[in-house]
Design an enzyme around this catalytic site. Structure first.
Site, mmCIF file in Angstrom:
data_model
loop_
_atom_site.group_PDB
_atom_site.id
_atom_site.type_symbol
_atom_site.label_atom_id
_atom_site.label_comp_id
_atom_site.label_asym_id
_atom_site.label_seq_id
_atom_site.Cartn_x
_atom_site.Cartn_y
_atom_site.Cartn_z
ATOM 1 N N LEU A 171 -2.298 -7.356 7.219
ATOM 2 C CA LEU A 171 -3.216 -6.253 6.913
ATOM 3 C C LEU A 171 -2.457 -4.940 7.023
ATOM 4 C CD1 LEU A 171 -6.548 -7.119 8.781
ATOM 5 C CD2 LEU A 171 -6.266 -6.839 6.318
ATOM 6 N N ASP A 172 -2.692 -4.027 6.081
ATOM 7 C CA ASP A 172 -2.092 -2.698 6.147
ATOM 8 C C ASP A 172 -2.564 -1.979 7.412
ATOM 9 O OD1 ASP A 172 -0.770 -3.006 3.727
ATOM 10 O OD2 ASP A 172 -2.399 -2.117 2.556
ATOM 11 N N PRO A 173 -1.788 -1.005 7.915
ATOM 12 C CA PRO A 173 -2.209 -0.270 9.114
ATOM 13 C C PRO A 173 -3.601 0.345 8.995
ATOM 14 C CG PRO A 173 0.088 0.193 8.647
ATOM 15 C CD PRO A 173 -0.418 -0.629 7.497
ATOM 16 N N ALA A 176 -6.108 -0.749 7.477
ATOM 17 C CA ALA A 176 -7.150 -1.772 7.348
ATOM 18 C C ALA A 176 -7.517 -2.351 8.707
ATOM 19 C CB ALA A 176 -6.686 -2.880 6.414
#
EC number: 5.4.99.25
Length: 309
Positions: free
Chosen positions: A44-46, A48
């Site tokens: 997951l992106d930061p 998110a």
């Protein structure tokens, strides 16, 4: 504080990743709880939050099978009228544009058009690799990033709320889909640009946000870790489970196929490619296996041994 006395767990910890830290940072903090053998499935992106599958112990061996063919569900918010280099709210603004010509009906139609199979452009700021280098490293160094695409499937897309310039949505998609790319493409379609401002992963096959544990709780209560981990044999809930005798266990460990017994699989007639979890006599996971013919005889062949600790 790290607790080296905690036993190594073997299973899946469904984590509710908070907004802010990277997935790798979350993993590093859990590793300090005596979990030396650890990984995760589906970064997951930061910016998110939501379901992050943390794989512990022997479960690190089943990542590919856990994710295989698995659907993900995301809800999120996008903002019309601007673009960034990362296609989300974290990046540097590249342009702004008037969005007032866009109607709610335009937005709903554009979100509906996400549905189906398509070739999706991969963001330049992503972990996708080119000649062994992550694209985000090339982008940060100011180097040209090649345009990469990948085949994705959106089975369902819905508009949850429209309060222009903000749009809330939910998508059911294949693994590997970039939600930032969906927001970016919608902005292009509407002629005003768009960026992703919020993202929540609600489901990552086969686990949902309802089963997830907050990172702060996991770190604050290390003694509760074992109770929060889903055992390896339950991490693949749709795979049949077959318990072997001690003699059959020894044969499997020696690389021999396990005979297929129709009585064990009465509800599922033999076809090649059926997958199951083989258990040892104590009921612990021994191997992942798949049906096949060997010398015209139906057998279970080992996909991945799980007996090494």
């Amino acid at each position: 504080m790290a607790d080296s006395k905690l036993a190594q767990q073997h299973g899946v910890l469904v984590l509710n990743k908070p907004k802010g830290p990277t997935s790798a940072h979350c993993i590093a903090r859990i590793k300090r709880l005596g979990q030396k053998k650890i990984g995760h499935a589906g970064t997951l992106d930061p910016m998110a939050q939501g379901v992050l599958l943390v794989l512990l112990g022997q479960c690190t061996k089943i990542s590919g099978y856990l994710m295989e063919g698995g659907e993900k569900i995301y809800s999120g918010t996008l903002e019309l009228g601007r673009t960034t280099d990362t296609w989300d709210d974290e990046g540097e603004t590249l342009s702004t544009a008037d969005w007032t010509h866009v109607t709610e009906e335009d937005v709903v139609r554009a979100v509906d058009l996400w549905t189906g199979s398509s070739e999706q452009q991969v963001p330049a700021y992503s972990a996708a690799k080119h000649k062994g280098q992550p694209l985000y490293k090339l982008a940060r160094e100011g180097k040209e990033t090649p345009v990469k695409t990948r085949r994705i499937e959106i089975s369902q897309a819905e508009t949850l709320a429209v309060e222009l310039p903000f749009v809330r949505f939910r998508v059911h998609c294949s693994s590997g889909t970039y939600i930032r790319s969906l927001a970016h493409s919608l902005g292009n379609r509407l002629g005003c640009g768009a960026v992703l401002t919020e993202l929540i992963r609600e489901y990552s096959h086969p686990f949902s946000l309802d089963e997830a544990h907050d990172l702060d709780d996991v770190l604050a209560e290390p003694a509760e870790l074992a109770g929060r981990v889903i055992p390896l044999d339950k991490a693949l809930p749709h795979w049949p489970k077959l318990r072997l005798s001690a003699a059959d266990e020894a044969r499997v460990k020696n690389g021999m196929p396990h005979p297929y017994d129709p009585a064990e699989m009465a509800s599922m007639p033999f076809t090649e490619g059926i997958r199951a979890v083989l258990l040892d006599p104590a009921g612990d996971p021994l191997a992942l296996a798949e049906t096949a013919y060997r010398n015209q005889v139906p057998v279970w062949t080992v996909l991945r041994g799980l007996w090494n600790t």
